[in-house]
Write a protein that holds these residues in place. Structure first.
Motif, PDB file in Angstrom:
ATOM      1  N   ALA A 112       0.791  -1.149  -0.175  1.00  0.00           N
ATOM      2  CA  ALA A 112       0.151   0.032  -0.129  1.00  0.00           C
ATOM      3  C   ALA A 112       0.932   1.109   0.032  1.00  0.00           C
ATOM      4  CB  ALA A 112      -0.877  -0.045   1.336  1.00  0.00           C
ATOM      5  N   ARG A 113       2.083   1.275   0.773  1.00  0.00           N
ATOM      6  CA  ARG A 113       2.903   2.342   0.695  1.00  0.00           C
ATOM      7  C   ARG A 113       3.501   2.775  -0.628  1.00  0.00           C
ATOM      8  NH1 ARG A 113       6.237   0.804   4.239  1.00  0.00           N
ATOM      9  NH2 ARG A 113       8.062   0.313   2.965  1.00  0.00           N
ATOM     10  N   ARG A 114       3.557   1.547  -1.277  1.00  0.00           N
ATOM     11  CA  ARG A 114       4.095   1.983  -2.815  1.00  0.00           C
ATOM     12  C   ARG A 114       3.078   2.312  -3.688  1.00  0.00           C
ATOM     13  NH1 ARG A 114       3.203  -0.348  -7.538  1.00  0.00           N
ATOM     14  NH2 ARG A 114       1.595  -1.829  -6.842  1.00  0.00           N
ATOM     15  N   VAL A 115       1.956   2.051  -3.493  1.00  0.00           N
ATOM     16  CA  VAL A 115       0.739   2.649  -4.406  1.00  0.00           C
ATOM     17  C   VAL A 115       0.441   4.065  -3.943  1.00  0.00           C
ATOM     18  CG1 VAL A 115      -1.455   2.319  -4.786  1.00  0.00           C
ATOM     19  CG2 VAL A 115      -0.339   0.186  -4.552  1.00  0.00           C
ATOM     20  N   LEU A 116       0.653   4.414  -2.534  1.00  0.00           N
ATOM     21  CA  LEU A 116       0.532   5.804  -2.108  1.00  0.00           C
ATOM     22  C   LEU A 116       1.350   6.669  -2.456  1.00  0.00           C
ATOM     23  CD1 LEU A 116      -1.462   7.047   0.178  1.00  0.00           C
ATOM     24  CD2 LEU A 116       0.540   6.686   1.878  1.00  0.00           C
ATOM     25  N   ALA A 117       0.830   7.894  -2.697  1.00  0.00           N
ATOM     26  CA  ALA A 117       1.596   9.140  -3.299  1.00  0.00           C
ATOM     27  C   ALA A 117       2.644   9.539  -2.190  1.00  0.00           C
ATOM     28  CB  ALA A 117       0.741  10.564  -3.407  1.00  0.00           C
ATOM     29  N   ASP A 118       3.816  10.120  -2.502  1.00  0.00           N
ATOM     30  CA  ASP A 118       4.851  10.598  -1.677  1.00  0.00           C
ATOM     31  C   ASP A 118       4.086  11.243  -0.394  1.00  0.00           C
ATOM     32  OD1 ASP A 118       6.668   9.047  -2.978  1.00  0.00           O
ATOM     33  OD2 ASP A 118       7.357  10.794  -3.980  1.00  0.00           O
ATOM     34  N   ASP A 119       3.334  12.111  -0.757  1.00  0.00           N
ATOM     35  CA  ASP A 119       2.822  13.107   0.233  1.00  0.00           C
ATOM     36  C   ASP A 119       1.689  12.515   0.851  1.00  0.00           C
ATOM     37  OD1 ASP A 119       1.075  13.524  -1.895  1.00  0.00           O
ATOM     38  OD2 ASP A 119       1.219  15.539  -1.646  1.00  0.00           O
ATOM     39  N   GLY A 120       1.290  11.173   0.839  1.00  0.00           N
ATOM     40  CA  GLY A 120      -0.059  10.548   1.138  1.00  0.00           C
ATOM     41  C   GLY A 120       0.130  10.058   2.526  1.00  0.00           C
ATOM     42  N   THR A 121      -1.318   9.711   3.051  1.00  0.00           N
ATOM     43  CA  THR A 121      -1.589   9.333   4.555  1.00  0.00           C
ATOM     44  C   THR A 121      -2.199   8.180   4.617  1.00  0.00           C
ATOM     45  OG1 THR A 121      -3.501  10.643   4.825  1.00  0.00           O
ATOM     46  CG2 THR A 121      -1.288  11.475   5.392  1.00  0.00           C
ATOM     47  N   LEU A 122      -1.760   7.213   5.702  1.00  0.00           N
ATOM     48  CA  LEU A 122      -2.734   5.940   5.955  1.00  0.00           C
ATOM     49  C   LEU A 122      -3.161   6.292   7.211  1.00  0.00           C
ATOM     50  CD1 LEU A 122      -3.282   3.111   5.995  1.00  0.00           C
ATOM     51  CD2 LEU A 122      -0.820   2.782   6.621  1.00  0.00           C
ATOM     52  N   TRP A 123      -4.427   5.801   7.311  1.00  0.00           N
ATOM     53  CA  TRP A 123      -5.435   5.972   8.624  1.00  0.00           C
ATOM     54  C   TRP A 123      -5.700   4.504   8.768  1.00  0.00           C
ATOM     55  CZ3 TRP A 123      -6.328  11.038  10.832  1.00  0.00           C
ATOM     56  CH2 TRP A 123      -5.902  11.982  10.045  1.00  0.00           C
ATOM     57  N   LEU A 124      -5.222   3.964   9.811  1.00  0.00           N
ATOM     58  CA  LEU A 124      -5.488   2.233  10.213  1.00  0.00           C
ATOM     59  C   LEU A 124      -6.107   2.231  11.482  1.00  0.00           C
ATOM     60  CD1 LEU A 124      -4.919  -0.655   9.504  1.00  0.00           C
ATOM     61  CD2 LEU A 124      -2.714  -0.135  10.549  1.00  0.00           C
ATOM     62  N   ASN A 125      -7.207   1.783  11.477  1.00  0.00           N
ATOM     63  CA  ASN A 125      -8.218   1.294  12.653  1.00  0.00           C
ATOM     64  C   ASN A 125      -7.904  -0.100  12.807  1.00  0.00           C
ATOM     65  OD1 ASN A 125     -11.526   0.361  13.072  1.00  0.00           O
ATOM     66  ND2 ASN A 125     -10.371   1.205  14.786  1.00  0.00           N
ATOM     67  N   LEU A 126      -7.682  -0.290  14.170  1.00  0.00           N
ATOM     68  CA  LEU A 126      -7.454  -1.912  14.390  1.00  0.00           C
ATOM     69  C   LEU A 126      -7.997  -2.161  15.981  1.00  0.00           C
ATOM     70  CD1 LEU A 126      -3.921  -2.883  13.394  1.00  0.00           C
ATOM     71  CD2 LEU A 126      -6.221  -4.056  12.546  1.00  0.00           C
ATOM     72  N   GLY A 127      -8.616  -3.118  16.133  1.00  0.00           N
ATOM     73  CA  GLY A 127      -9.200  -3.590  17.450  1.00  0.00           C
ATOM     74  C   GLY A 127      -8.289  -4.445  17.788  1.00  0.00           C
ATOM     75  N   ASP A 128      -8.470  -5.007  19.137  1.00  0.00           N
ATOM     76  CA  ASP A 128      -7.386  -6.111  19.851  1.00  0.00           C
ATOM     77  C   ASP A 128      -8.118  -7.374  20.224  1.00  0.00           C
ATOM     78  OD1 ASP A 128      -5.056  -6.995  21.072  1.00  0.00           O
ATOM     79  OD2 ASP A 128      -4.968  -5.045  22.323  1.00  0.00           O
ATOM     80  N   SER A 129      -7.500  -8.437  20.671  1.00  0.00           N
ATOM     81  CA  SER A 129      -8.000  -9.559  21.048  1.00  0.00           C
ATOM     82  C   SER A 129      -7.212  -9.981  22.517  1.00  0.00           C
ATOM     83  CB  SER A 129      -7.571 -10.580  19.914  1.00  0.00           C
ATOM     84  OG  SER A 129      -8.059 -10.195  18.827  1.00  0.00           O
TER      85      SER A 129
END
Length: 342
Positions: A70-87
């Motif tokens: 996904a980082r390769r596909v993302l523009a150089d000035d792009g952002t990633l917002w990642l939601n994760l729950g726990d177990s």
């Protein structure tokens, strides 16, 4: 690859997220907003699904590899917002944390009820403990810290972690658990690909708070009220309350977001309120840009992108979820969200 669905704003691609990402051009999206299936949570009945890896370490490596692509596909000035729950670790490997009871119709107590109905043979304590440790590496009842493990793996892989946001669920359901505190939040991580990245705080600023005017002693002003006025006088927020920039558009919302979960009437297990991707896209995707969700589900992130006039690319392994998203996009109506497969 051929799109499962496409219109002038949205493209839905069917297949394994990692494999589909490998077909997308480098730097072709401006923002990634997603919530992958949580580790050990449930079986969605789709071959090749994520979240059912044998160990937490295997799940973390799956996430690391996927978001590297996904980082390769993302523009150089792009952002990633990642939601994760726990177990939590358990005799069956991992259990979702209590806050998922509202969303998925099962929690620690629900899982135990299911297990009671399964055939089993009696084993001594040492054998049971060894079997449990063989799955998670930890004794039962341990919070596995999956979001933190994934975040640190992404850091080690080159991502820049800018924020660990607490999503506080204001309407979290009560939990039946009695030997720990109930869970009322999840993590939302903001990553960037580069030190300089596209981010606009203004669209998500919050109104300045109003506080009572105070004497130097710190006590509220106790003025003689005029007719029709309250006894206590009020003033707008001071510079220290507004922040050093004194921005008239409002204050920085901070890293605790109080957002309720919302029901979703269609056949999806989890609940991802549209308020979350709306806020992420407003701040993290340039106007007219493209938003990607590698776990598109019923298209909540896509609906948010469309409302904000951004293009959308959604990937999902299950065509049934794409069908839900297609119907949603065709109606052009506001729907409440899905969940970990946002």
């Amino acid at each position: 690859m051929t799109a499962y669905y496409e219109d002038d704003q949205a493209t839905l691609l069917l297949g394994d997220s990692l494999e589909v990402l490998r077909t997308l051009p480098a730097g072709s999206v401006d923002c990634v907003v997603t919530s992958p299936p949580y580790f050990g949570l449930r079986d969605y009945g789709t071959e090749g699904q994520y979240g059912l890896e044998a160990t937490p370490a295997a799940y973390v490596e799956t996430m690391r590899a996927l978001f590297a692509e996904a980082r390769r596909v993302l523009a150089d000035d792009g952002t990633l917002w990642l939601n994760l729950g726990d177990s939590y670790s358990s005799g069956q490997g991992a259990l979702n944390t209590g806050f998922n009871e509202r969303w998925h119709g099962e929690g620690n107590s629900g899982q135990r009820k299911q297990e009671k109905g399964r055939p089993s043979r009696r084993r001594d304590g040492a054998e049971v403990a060894a079997a449990r440790r063989s799955v998670t590496g930890l004794p039962p009842k341990n919070l596995l810290m999956i979001p933190e493990r994934v975040a640190m793996a992404l850091q080690d892989d080159g991502w820049i972690l800018r924020n660990k946001i607490v999503w506080h669920k204001t309407n979290a359901m009560p939990s039946s658990v009695t030997d720990r505190l109930s869970n009322r939040y999840e993590h939302l991580f903001l990553f960037s690909k580069s030190e300089r990245y596209s981010f606009d705080l203004d669209p998500i600023r919050e109104p300045h708070t109003m506080r009572p005017q105070r004497r130097p002693s710190g006590r509220p002003v106790d003025a003689i009220p005029r007719p029709g006025q309250p006894k206590q006088t009020w003033s707008t927020a001071t510079r220290s309350e507004v922040g050093v920039d004194g921005n008239p558009l409002g204050r920085n919302p901070g890293d605790v977001w109080s957002i309720p979960t919302r029901p979703y009437p269609a056949a999806h297990f989890a609940v991802f309120p549209i308020d979350l991707p709306l806020r992420c896209i407003k701040a993290g995707c340039r106007p007219g840009g493209t938003v990607l969700d590698p776990f598109s589900g019923s298209g909540t992130t896509g609906e948010a992108a469309r409302q904000l006039d951004r293009r959308y690319i959604g990937i999902d392994l299950n065509p049934a979820y794409h069908d839900l998203a297609k119907e949603r996009f065709a109606q052009g109506a506001f729907f409440f969200g899905d969940g970990e497969a946002s």
